[in-house]
Design an enzyme around this catalytic site. Structure first.
Site, mmCIF file in Angstrom:
data_model
loop_
_atom_site.group_PDB
_atom_site.id
_atom_site.type_symbol
_atom_site.label_atom_id
_atom_site.label_comp_id
_atom_site.label_asym_id
_atom_site.label_seq_id
_atom_site.Cartn_x
_atom_site.Cartn_y
_atom_site.Cartn_z
ATOM 1 N N ASP A 96 -12.246 -3.723 2.196
ATOM 2 C CA ASP A 96 -10.972 -4.657 1.560
ATOM 3 C C ASP A 96 -11.831 -6.217 0.961
ATOM 4 O O ASP A 96 -13.240 -5.498 0.830
ATOM 5 C CB ASP A 96 -9.681 -4.994 1.161
ATOM 6 C CG ASP A 96 -9.115 -5.514 0.936
ATOM 7 O OD1 ASP A 96 -8.772 -4.796 -0.040
ATOM 8 O OD2 ASP A 96 -8.691 -6.421 1.495
ATOM 9 N N ASN A 110 -15.993 -6.960 -5.407
ATOM 10 C CA ASN A 110 -16.025 -5.477 -6.032
ATOM 11 C C ASN A 110 -15.605 -5.332 -7.256
ATOM 12 O O ASN A 110 -15.704 -4.657 -8.236
ATOM 13 C CB ASN A 110 -15.921 -4.625 -4.250
ATOM 14 C CG ASN A 110 -15.998 -3.218 -4.818
ATOM 15 O OD1 ASN A 110 -14.346 -3.100 -5.522
ATOM 16 N ND2 ASN A 110 -17.025 -3.162 -4.746
ATOM 17 N N GLN A 145 0.376 -1.125 -0.333
ATOM 18 C CA GLN A 145 -0.366 -0.030 0.088
ATOM 19 C C GLN A 145 0.614 1.373 0.043
ATOM 20 O O GLN A 145 0.098 1.861 -0.546
ATOM 21 C CB GLN A 145 -0.495 0.073 1.358
ATOM 22 C CG GLN A 145 -1.889 0.651 1.199
ATOM 23 C CD GLN A 145 -3.469 0.608 0.295
ATOM 24 O OE1 GLN A 145 -3.449 -0.902 0.483
ATOM 25 N NE2 GLN A 145 -4.194 1.080 -0.370
ATOM 26 N N THR A 191 -12.076 0.422 -8.139
ATOM 27 C CA THR A 191 -10.782 -0.270 -8.150
ATOM 28 C C THR A 191 -11.398 -1.460 -9.992
ATOM 29 O O THR A 191 -9.749 -0.942 -10.801
ATOM 30 C CB THR A 191 -10.788 -1.244 -7.180
ATOM 31 O OG1 THR A 191 -10.733 -0.334 -6.077
ATOM 32 C CG2 THR A 191 -9.748 -2.220 -6.775
ATOM 33 N N SER A 212 -10.530 6.687 -2.906
ATOM 34 C CA SER A 212 -10.869 7.139 -1.367
ATOM 35 C C SER A 212 -10.161 8.428 -1.103
ATOM 36 O O SER A 212 -10.516 9.417 -0.468
ATOM 37 C CB SER A 212 -10.408 6.099 -0.353
ATOM 38 O OG SER A 212 -10.501 5.043 -0.995
ATOM 39 N N LYS A 239 -2.640 -0.760 6.582
ATOM 40 C CA LYS A 239 -3.685 -1.516 6.473
ATOM 41 C C LYS A 239 -4.178 -2.425 7.460
ATOM 42 O O LYS A 239 -3.403 -2.232 8.443
ATOM 43 C CB LYS A 239 -2.442 -3.409 5.119
ATOM 44 C CG LYS A 239 -4.140 -4.255 4.674
ATOM 45 C CD LYS A 239 -4.180 -3.301 3.174
ATOM 46 C CE LYS A 239 -5.643 -4.207 2.616
ATOM 47 N NZ LYS A 239 -6.205 -3.603 1.732
ATOM 48 N N LYS A 256 1.875 1.782 -3.798
ATOM 49 C CA LYS A 256 0.654 1.748 -4.852
ATOM 50 C C LYS A 256 0.304 3.392 -3.875
ATOM 51 O O LYS A 256 0.122 4.437 -5.276
ATOM 52 C CB LYS A 256 -0.876 0.864 -4.748
ATOM 53 C CG LYS A 256 -1.672 0.797 -4.799
ATOM 54 C CD LYS A 256 -2.770 0.280 -4.513
ATOM 55 C CE LYS A 256 -1.963 -0.992 -4.211
ATOM 56 N NZ LYS A 256 -3.486 -2.027 -3.759
HETATM 57 P P1 NDP Z 1 -15.078 -9.014 -2.297
HETATM 58 O O1 NDP Z 1 -15.032 -10.222 -1.120
HETATM 59 O O2 NDP Z 1 -15.958 -8.060 -2.566
HETATM 60 O O3 NDP Z 1 -14.403 -10.001 -3.644
HETATM 61 C C1 NDP Z 1 -14.065 -10.983 -3.173
HETATM 62 C C2 NDP Z 1 -13.793 -12.036 -4.164
HETATM 63 O O4 NDP Z 1 -12.937 -13.358 -4.045
HETATM 64 C C3 NDP Z 1 -14.874 -13.214 -3.889
HETATM 65 O O5 NDP Z 1 -15.890 -13.399 -5.008
HETATM 66 C C4 NDP Z 1 -14.191 -13.938 -3.309
HETATM 67 O O6 NDP Z 1 -14.924 -15.123 -3.067
HETATM 68 C C5 NDP Z 1 -13.033 -14.364 -3.850
HETATM 69 N N1 NDP Z 1 -12.261 -14.700 -3.507
HETATM 70 C C6 NDP Z 1 -11.410 -14.083 -2.101
HETATM 71 N N2 NDP Z 1 -10.158 -15.046 -1.619
HETATM 72 C C7 NDP Z 1 -10.808 -16.461 -1.639
HETATM 73 C C8 NDP Z 1 -10.184 -16.870 -1.895
HETATM 74 N N3 NDP Z 1 -9.126 -17.462 -1.054
HETATM 75 N N4 NDP Z 1 -9.708 -18.523 -3.406
HETATM 76 C C9 NDP Z 1 -10.757 -18.064 -3.636
HETATM 77 N N5 NDP Z 1 -11.206 -16.635 -4.632
HETATM 78 C C10 NDP Z 1 -11.242 -16.327 -2.857
HETATM 79 O O7 NDP Z 1 -12.982 -8.087 -2.378
HETATM 80 P P2 NDP Z 1 -12.104 -7.564 -2.901
HETATM 81 O O8 NDP Z 1 -13.421 -7.651 -4.649
HETATM 82 O O9 NDP Z 1 -12.783 -5.987 -2.397
HETATM 83 O O10 NDP Z 1 -11.063 -7.673 -3.130
HETATM 84 C C11 NDP Z 1 -10.924 -8.343 -4.359
HETATM 85 C C12 NDP Z 1 -9.095 -8.210 -4.769
HETATM 86 O O11 NDP Z 1 -8.644 -7.163 -4.904
HETATM 87 C C13 NDP Z 1 -8.558 -9.144 -3.143
HETATM 88 O O12 NDP Z 1 -7.031 -8.628 -3.591
HETATM 89 C C14 NDP Z 1 -7.871 -6.885 -2.513
HETATM 90 O O13 NDP Z 1 -6.948 -6.883 -1.602
HETATM 91 C C15 NDP Z 1 -8.035 -6.115 -3.911
HETATM 92 N N6 NDP Z 1 -8.417 -4.500 -3.805
HETATM 93 C C16 NDP Z 1 -9.493 -4.385 -3.188
HETATM 94 C C17 NDP Z 1 -9.261 -2.934 -3.103
HETATM 95 C C18 NDP Z 1 -11.033 -2.340 -2.979
HETATM 96 O O14 NDP Z 1 -11.199 -1.444 -3.366
HETATM 97 N N7 NDP Z 1 -12.280 -3.409 -2.602
HETATM 98 C C19 NDP Z 1 -9.054 -2.244 -4.069
HETATM 99 C C20 NDP Z 1 -7.215 -3.133 -4.531
HETATM 100 C C21 NDP Z 1 -7.685 -3.807 -4.712
HETATM 101 P P3 NDP Z 1 -15.553 -15.544 -1.928
HETATM 102 O O15 NDP Z 1 -16.599 -14.986 -1.630
HETATM 103 O O16 NDP Z 1 -16.239 -17.274 -2.441
HETATM 104 O O17 NDP Z 1 -14.984 -15.559 -0.167
#
Ligand code: NDP
Length: 443
Positions: free
Chosen positions: A165, A239, A110, A208, A375, A125, A113
């Site tokens: 997150d 998301n 972070q 994002t 943000s 974080k 970034k």
């Molecule tokens: P969400 O909780 O909205 O979605 C996460 C998705 O990834 C879900 O579909 C989830 O499936 C899947 N997932 C999570 N953990 C695992 C795992 N161990 N194995 C397989 N699938 C998994 O999170 P976000 O979309 O916000 O975040 C996704 C990624 O993006 C993360 O790495 C986060 O750090 C990164 N990120 C997010 C930001 C944001 O603004 N939200 C900003 C920058 C980066 P399930 O429902 O089955 O758990």
């Protein structure tokens, strides 16, 4: 032993059992070698030793009572990694896999970034090993209130501003904001990703995913290419994944997959994004339900999404979801570009496969910086007590992603590593933070 190697070996010895943190630090510091070698002043000021040591690490107990009246105890974290260029800023992750090493890897990433966005925000974080999946709204609320009852004393609009997150979306941010306000009596922009009726910014939800696609489009344009007419494989169904799919589709691409932790969907006609939004965000259902909505699509249990043939891959689920074999499968199937929506989704070996095979590779700290950038725009709006329009914020986001893209391309070329955007992004992010740290003395 070089200065970088010495710092890395000390870091590994001092922080055992934190493999994700080792991995993130190794990726960043190794690629900084040309800059470090050219600037002995950094070693004299022990800059790297200070950079890899968080300013503050907070761990706390989060007790709450479930719907059956049973007491549950989770662990909460906030790592305030680096405040050289602004107040700490970074998301909160609620997922059973969360531990100190994971939060440290995310907080370390972070720093760079946030620097890359060009905005005045430091790196932090946090999160918890709490699993919101399968919990009632009331349970999630009680957990969030208990979490904030400890966290509030460590954060503030000019101190540390958490966001969402994995596992933390609008619902969780709302409950935490309510508890912060109740305890402190302050109506201030202490969290981002808030609801639109209480200080949230338009485009923050989409930022994002949209930002990822803006950056990858610019990276492709730079090589005379674009999303138009391309087949795109996306992992995750949260998301980041959903809004990346939306923007890629708007730019003329066909997105053929989503995944979650149980399996993945392959829809050769192009995924139904509105259906998945409703499924995941409103009904909080599972992707396995997709084929009952669209029988012509396929649902497969387990991993395997990277074996789908595509032009562009956008990993948007979690860390280390693309290993060396996955990267080789993507290359063999003709993939020309990878943009990391998730944080550190590719292992170090996978990155080598991409770079050695001429795949255009946009690393997470550049590619997914649109969330934190928006943000920071939310913080600006909260400070001036104004709300900007969707178009205004979206245009700013687009401009920021285009700048980040050129910054990573130019820094890579400047340091003799043309088309290695991993190095380009790390160097660009590092230089600003290093300059600020050098100017502020030994702190
Ligand atoms: P969400 O909780 O909205 O979605 C996460 C998705 O990834 C879900 O579909 C989830 O499936 C899947 N997932 C999570 N953990 C695992 C795992 N161990 N194995 C397989 N699938 C998994 O999170 P976000 O979309 O916000 O975040 C996704 C990624 O993006 C993360 O790495 C986060 O750090 C990164 N990120 C997010 C930001 C944001 O603004 N939200 C900003 C920058 C980066 P399930 O429902 O089955 O758990």
């Amino acid at each position: 032993m070089s200065y970088v190697d010495k710092v890395l070996s000390d870091l590994i010895a001092k922080n055992p059992a934190q493999p994700e943190f080792h991995q993130a630090a190794t990726e960043v510091l190794t690629s900084l070698k040309p800059v470090i070698d050219a600037n002995p002043k950094f070693q004299e000021a022990a800059l790297l030793e200070r950079l890899v040591e968080p300013e503050r690490q907070i761990m706390f107990r989060v007790p709450w009572i479930d719907d059956n009246g049973k007491v549950q105890v989770n662990r909460g974290f906030r790592v305030q990694f680096n405040s050289a260029i602004g107040p700490y800023k970074g998301g909160l992750r609620f997922h059973p896999s969360v531990n100190l090493g994971i939060i440290k890897f995310l907080g370390f990433e972070q720093i760079f970034k946030n620097s890359l966005t060009g905005l005045p925000i430091g790196g932090g974080k946090g999160g918890s090993d709490f699993d919101p999946k399968g919990k009632s709204d009331n349970e999630v609320m009680r957990f969030c209130q208990s979490f904030m009852t400890e966290l509030y004393r460590h954060i503030g609009a000019d101190v540390d501003v958490p966001a969402g997150d994995i596992g933390v979306g609008g619902r969780e941010v709302g409950y935490m904001y309510g508890q912060y306000k109740r305890i402190t009596g302050l109506y201030e922009g202490v969290l981002t990703g808030k609801g639109l009726t209480f200080g949230g910014s338009l485009v923050r939800t989409e930022a994002t995913g949209y930002g990822l696609v803006y950056l990858v489009e610019e990276m492709l344009n730079n090589k005379g290419n674009s999303f138009k007419g391309k087949t795109v494989v996306i992992s995750g169904a949260g998301n980041v994944a959903v809004y990346a799919a939306e923007k890629a589709t708007q730019l003329g691409a066909k997105v053929v997959s989503f995944s979650d932790s149980t399996g993945y969907v392959y829809d050769a006609d192009g995924v139904d994004i509105e259906y998945v939004k409703d499924l995941k965000f409103t009904r909080r259902g599972r992707l396995s339900e997709y084929t009952s909505h669209k029988p012509s699509a396929e649902y497969h249990e387990g991993k395997g999404v990277w074996n789908i043939k595509c032009d562009i891959a956008l990993p948007c689920a979690t860390q280390n979801e693309i290993n060396e074999a996955d990267a080789k499968a993507l290359v063999a199937n003709g993939c020309i570009a990878v943009g990391e929506g998730a944080n550190m989704p590719s292992t170090l070996e996978a990155i080598d496969v991409f770079l050695n095979n001429g795949v255009l590779f946009a690393p997470a700290k550049a590619a997914n910086a649109g969330g934190v950038a928006t943000s920071a725009l939310e913080m600006s709006q909260n400070s001036e007590r104004l709300s900007w329009t969707f178009e205004e914020v979206d245009e700013k986001l687009h401009g920021i992603m285009v700048n980040i893209c050129h910054n990573m391309i130019d820094r890579a070329a400047e340091y003799g590593m043309k088309d290695n955007y991993v190095a380009g992004a790390n160097i660009a992010g590092f230089l600003k933070v290093a300059d600020a740290m050098m100017s502020q003395g030994i702190v």
